[in-house]
Design a protein around this motif. Structure first.
Motif, short mmCIF file in Angstrom:
data_model
loop_
_atom_site.label_atom_id
_atom_site.label_comp_id
_atom_site.label_asym_id
_atom_site.label_seq_id
_atom_site.Cartn_x
_atom_site.Cartn_y
_atom_site.Cartn_z
N PRO A 116 34.49 1.38 55.78
CA PRO A 116 35.08 1.02 54.48
C PRO A 116 35.56 2.24 53.70
O PRO A 116 36.52 2.13 52.92
CB PRO A 116 33.94 0.30 53.75
N LEU A 117 34.90 3.40 53.90
CA LEU A 117 35.37 4.60 53.20
C LEU A 117 36.76 4.99 53.69
O LEU A 117 37.64 5.34 52.90
CB LEU A 117 34.40 5.76 53.45
N HIS A 118 36.95 4.90 54.99
CA HIS A 118 38.25 5.27 55.58
C HIS A 118 39.34 4.29 55.18
O HIS A 118 40.46 4.67 54.84
CB HIS A 118 38.10 5.33 57.10
N LYS A 119 38.98 3.01 55.20
CA LYS A 119 40.00 1.97 55.03
C LYS A 119 40.21 1.55 53.57
O LYS A 119 41.32 1.18 53.19
CB LYS A 119 39.57 0.75 55.85
N HIS A 120 39.15 1.58 52.76
CA HIS A 120 39.24 0.94 51.45
C HIS A 120 38.94 1.85 50.25
O HIS A 120 39.04 1.40 49.11
CB HIS A 120 38.26 -0.24 51.39
N ALA A 121 38.51 3.12 50.48
CA ALA A 121 38.14 3.96 49.33
C ALA A 121 39.36 4.57 48.66
O ALA A 121 40.40 4.80 49.31
CB ALA A 121 37.18 5.05 49.79
N ARG A 122 39.23 4.87 47.36
CA ARG A 122 40.26 5.63 46.66
C ARG A 122 40.31 7.02 47.29
O ARG A 122 39.27 7.54 47.73
CB ARG A 122 39.90 5.77 45.16
N PRO A 123 41.51 7.68 47.32
CA PRO A 123 41.63 8.96 48.05
C PRO A 123 40.57 10.00 47.69
O PRO A 123 40.00 10.64 48.56
CB PRO A 123 43.04 9.44 47.69
N GLU A 124 40.27 10.15 46.38
CA GLU A 124 39.32 11.21 46.00
C GLU A 124 37.90 10.88 46.45
O GLU A 124 37.12 11.77 46.80
CB GLU A 124 39.38 11.49 44.48
N VAL A 125 37.58 9.59 46.49
CA VAL A 125 36.25 9.16 46.92
C VAL A 125 36.14 9.33 48.44
O VAL A 125 35.14 9.81 48.98
CB VAL A 125 35.99 7.70 46.50
N VAL A 241 27.92 4.06 38.63
CA VAL A 241 28.85 4.91 39.40
C VAL A 241 30.24 4.78 38.76
O VAL A 241 30.56 3.76 38.13
CB VAL A 241 28.92 4.50 40.89
N PRO A 242 31.09 5.81 38.92
CA PRO A 242 32.43 5.75 38.32
C PRO A 242 33.24 4.56 38.85
O PRO A 242 33.04 4.11 39.99
CB PRO A 242 33.07 7.07 38.77
N ALA A 243 34.17 4.08 38.04
CA ALA A 243 35.02 2.95 38.43
C ALA A 243 35.73 3.21 39.77
O ALA A 243 35.94 2.30 40.57
CB ALA A 243 36.05 2.67 37.34
N ALA A 244 36.05 4.50 40.02
CA ALA A 244 36.79 4.85 41.25
C ALA A 244 35.97 4.63 42.51
O ALA A 244 36.52 4.65 43.63
CB ALA A 244 37.24 6.31 41.19
N ASN A 245 34.65 4.42 42.38
CA ASN A 245 33.81 4.21 43.57
C ASN A 245 33.93 2.81 44.15
O ASN A 245 33.27 2.46 45.13
CB ASN A 245 32.34 4.51 43.26
N LEU A 246 34.80 2.02 43.57
CA LEU A 246 35.08 0.67 44.10
C LEU A 246 35.74 0.78 45.48
O LEU A 246 36.64 1.59 45.68
CB LEU A 246 36.03 -0.03 43.13
N LEU A 247 35.30 -0.06 46.40
CA LEU A 247 35.95 -0.14 47.72
C LEU A 247 36.87 -1.36 47.73
O LEU A 247 36.41 -2.49 47.46
CB LEU A 247 34.90 -0.26 48.82
N GLY A 248 38.12 -1.15 48.04
CA GLY A 248 39.08 -2.27 48.05
C GLY A 248 39.26 -2.82 46.65
O GLY A 248 39.35 -2.07 45.68
N ASP A 249 39.30 -4.16 46.57
CA ASP A 249 39.53 -4.82 45.28
C ASP A 249 38.24 -5.37 44.71
O ASP A 249 37.29 -5.66 45.44
CB ASP A 249 40.51 -5.99 45.47
N VAL A 250 38.22 -5.54 43.39
CA VAL A 250 37.12 -6.26 42.75
C VAL A 250 37.07 -7.66 43.37
O VAL A 250 38.11 -8.30 43.55
CB VAL A 250 37.35 -6.38 41.22
N GLY A 253 34.71 -7.79 48.31
CA GLY A 253 33.68 -7.19 49.16
C GLY A 253 33.33 -8.00 50.39
O GLY A 253 32.98 -7.44 51.44
N PHE A 254 33.41 -9.32 50.29
CA PHE A 254 32.98 -10.17 51.41
C PHE A 254 33.86 -9.92 52.64
O PHE A 254 33.37 -9.81 53.77
CB PHE A 254 33.04 -11.65 51.00
N ARG A 255 35.15 -9.76 52.40
CA ARG A 255 36.08 -9.53 53.50
C ARG A 255 35.80 -8.17 54.16
O ARG A 255 35.84 -8.03 55.38
CB ARG A 255 37.52 -9.58 52.97
N ILE A 256 35.49 -7.17 53.32
CA ILE A 256 35.15 -5.85 53.86
C ILE A 256 33.89 -5.95 54.72
O ILE A 256 33.81 -5.39 55.82
CB ILE A 256 34.94 -4.83 52.71
N MET A 257 32.92 -6.72 54.23
CA MET A 257 31.66 -6.88 54.97
C MET A 257 31.90 -7.56 56.32
O MET A 257 31.35 -7.14 57.34
CB MET A 257 30.67 -7.70 54.12
N LEU A 258 32.72 -8.59 56.34
CA LEU A 258 32.99 -9.28 57.61
C LEU A 258 33.68 -8.35 58.61
O LEU A 258 33.36 -8.36 59.80
CB LEU A 258 33.84 -10.53 57.37
#
Ligand SMILES: Cc1cc2nc3c(=O)[nH]c(=O)nc-3n(C[C@H](O)[C@H](O)[C@H](O)COP(=O)(O)OP(=O)(O)OC[C@H]3O[C@@H](n4cnc5c(N)ncnc54)[C@H](O)[C@@H]3O)c2cc1C
Length: 411
Positions: A116-125, A241-250, A253-258
């Motif tokens: 998820p970090l590779h695919k869904h994280a903001r660039p700086e995260v 945690v900062p707002a930027a630590n979000l993975l993908g969209d608010v 998360g379920f789709r990322i988990m699957l």
């Protein structure tokens, strides 16, 4: 002490696996086996006999430094393969688990955090947290399971809310059975952001560094087998945690988990193969040397039955596991991959348990005694495999659900 560990020369992939894998895949297996034999094998005793997490960590660091944790990320990988992918991560997992299961657990957690970090994280995260996990210097953990929620992950109680005043996410929840709980550096945490929606549309994933105030680790579990692995509880109390630590969209998360579960199950299937094949080799070595009633044990028809069943199941597990890995590498994902990944996980992990159990039986007293080699260790280590990353029962729901799409399973 009698050494019931299989010889390296005897430990060869079967003809069926050769059928599935390309020349490049096979060359990679040889490469990785050589590397693991020198970097991991010397650590295995410390892990098994001293329950030594630092030895597991040392092994993961060596795997990371060799570039093998980047196999699933073609844009970052710099090794010998022209088209790296999940097939190769599964080979790595198989070969590492054949040496000691603790390595595979930590490889699986690293890749499940990295994905998820590779695919869904903001660039700086991504830049901050991904490199350390991929070079093995930092440890990742995945936080899904809770005291009241295991198989039914959609029912999780962990809550995540957005604080507009500080532009932060705030996490409150309690996770259990978390691999690398207190020894991880980075946590991928899943929680509910929208109570009104079903979890499939109200779950969110965040990146949480360990040093964040409010995280604690109340307990480390003691398991059947899996020595060296740290698995425990993680509590989140007003963790910000900062707002930027979000993975993908608010609420995405379920789709990322699957997506994570799909490839995690295939990697785990590889590990199960490593365990099954090691057990099988111990059983066949023993059956060809041990004499009972004046004859080699392997001459007895009842022993032939056990060997033939193990052999057939291992080949079936190989086929189904590497088919799933190849499908992932060919671009299959989401719902389309769920069934082949579940079939691989179900078949391979049940095969590992079957082979470990039958190997103990073929060895008799030697099989259940620590003094006579690794059979008893494999028996203990294999037992968690049909439970982690979705139980065998949940795998069956995924498979039958895909076969009968018009029916809703009665969970
Ligand atoms: C060693 C280990 C490491 C783990 N690492 C992690 C980790 O890193 N991160 C993480 O989030 N989790 C982790 N887990 C948790 C793991 O994913 C869960 O244990 C697993 O999903 C099962 O959940 P549960 O233990 O709550 O069992 P339950 O969900 O309570 O299930 C108990 C039994 O009932 C069966 N069952 C449940 N519902 C049904 C149904 N509807 N129909 C038929 N049978 C059913 C299950 O198949 C199982 O056999 C780990 C677990 C272990 C043991």
């Amino acid at each position: 002490m009698k050494d019931a560990t299989p010889s390296d020369a005897a430990y060869v992939p079967s003809a069926l696996q050769d059928f599935l894998l390309s020349d490049e895949d096979r060359a990679f297996r040889t490469e990785v086996r050589g590397m693991l034999a020198s970097a991991l094998a010397p650590l295995a005793d410390r892990i098994e006999n001293q329950d030594d997490w630092s030895a597991v960590k040392q092994g993961i660091r060596a795997i990371g430094e060799a570039g093998y944790l980047k196999l699933m990320f073609a844009d970052l990988y710099r090794g010998s393969l022209s088209r790296p992918g999940l097939t190769h991560a599964t080979i790595l997992s198989e070969e590492a688990a054949a040496i000691n299961y603790a390595f595979e657990t930590t490889i699986g957690s690293a890749l499940s955090a990295a994905y998820p970090l590779h695919k869904h994280a903001r660039p700086e995260v991504r830049e901050r947290y991904l490199p350390g996990i991929l070079d093995g210097s930092e440890i990742g953990a995945i936080c899904v399971t809770e005291p009241d929620v295991g198989s039914d992950s959609a029912g999780m109680k962990t809550r995540i809310r957005y604080d507009g005043a500080t532009d932060e996410w705030v996490i409150d929840g309690f996770k259990r059975y978390i691999s690398n709980a207190s020894v991880a550096d980075t946590y991928i945490v899943y929680g509910i952001t929208d109570d009104a929606a079903p979890a499939q549309k109200g779950m969110t994933a965040l990146v949480v560094p360990k040093e964040t105030p409010g995280i604690s680790f109340p307990r480390r579990y003691t398991f059947v087998g899996r020595r060296g692995c740290v698995v425990g509880e993680v509590r989140f109390e007003g963790v910000r945690v900062p707002a930027a630590n979000l993975l993908g969209d608010v609420n995405g998360g379920f789709r990322i988990m699957l997506g994570m579960f799909n490839f995690e199950r295939i990697i785990l299937s590889g590990a199960a193969l490593g365990v099954a094949r090691t057990a099988f080799q111990i059983a066949t070595d023993h059956a060809q040397t041990r004499v009972t009633f004046g004859q080699k044990l392997g001459c007895k028809q009842l022993v032939w039955d056990m060997i033939a069943q193990m052999s057939s199941r291992i080949d079936a597990a190989e086929l189904i596991t590497y088919r799933a890995a190849k499908l992932y590498d060919a671009g299959l994902s989401g719902k389309d991959l769920a069934k082949p990944a579940a079939m691989a996980k179900l078949t391979s992990t049940e095969t590992a348990c079957f082979c470990a159990d039958r190997t103990v039986q073929v060895l008799g007293g030697d099989g259940i005694t620590k003094e006579y080699g690794r059979a008893e260790q494999l028996f203990r280590d294999s037992r968690a495999m049909p439970i982690v990353a979705g139980t065998s029962e949940m795998a069956k729901y995924l498979i039958a659900g895909a076969d009968m799409p018009a029916l809703k399973p009665n969970l």
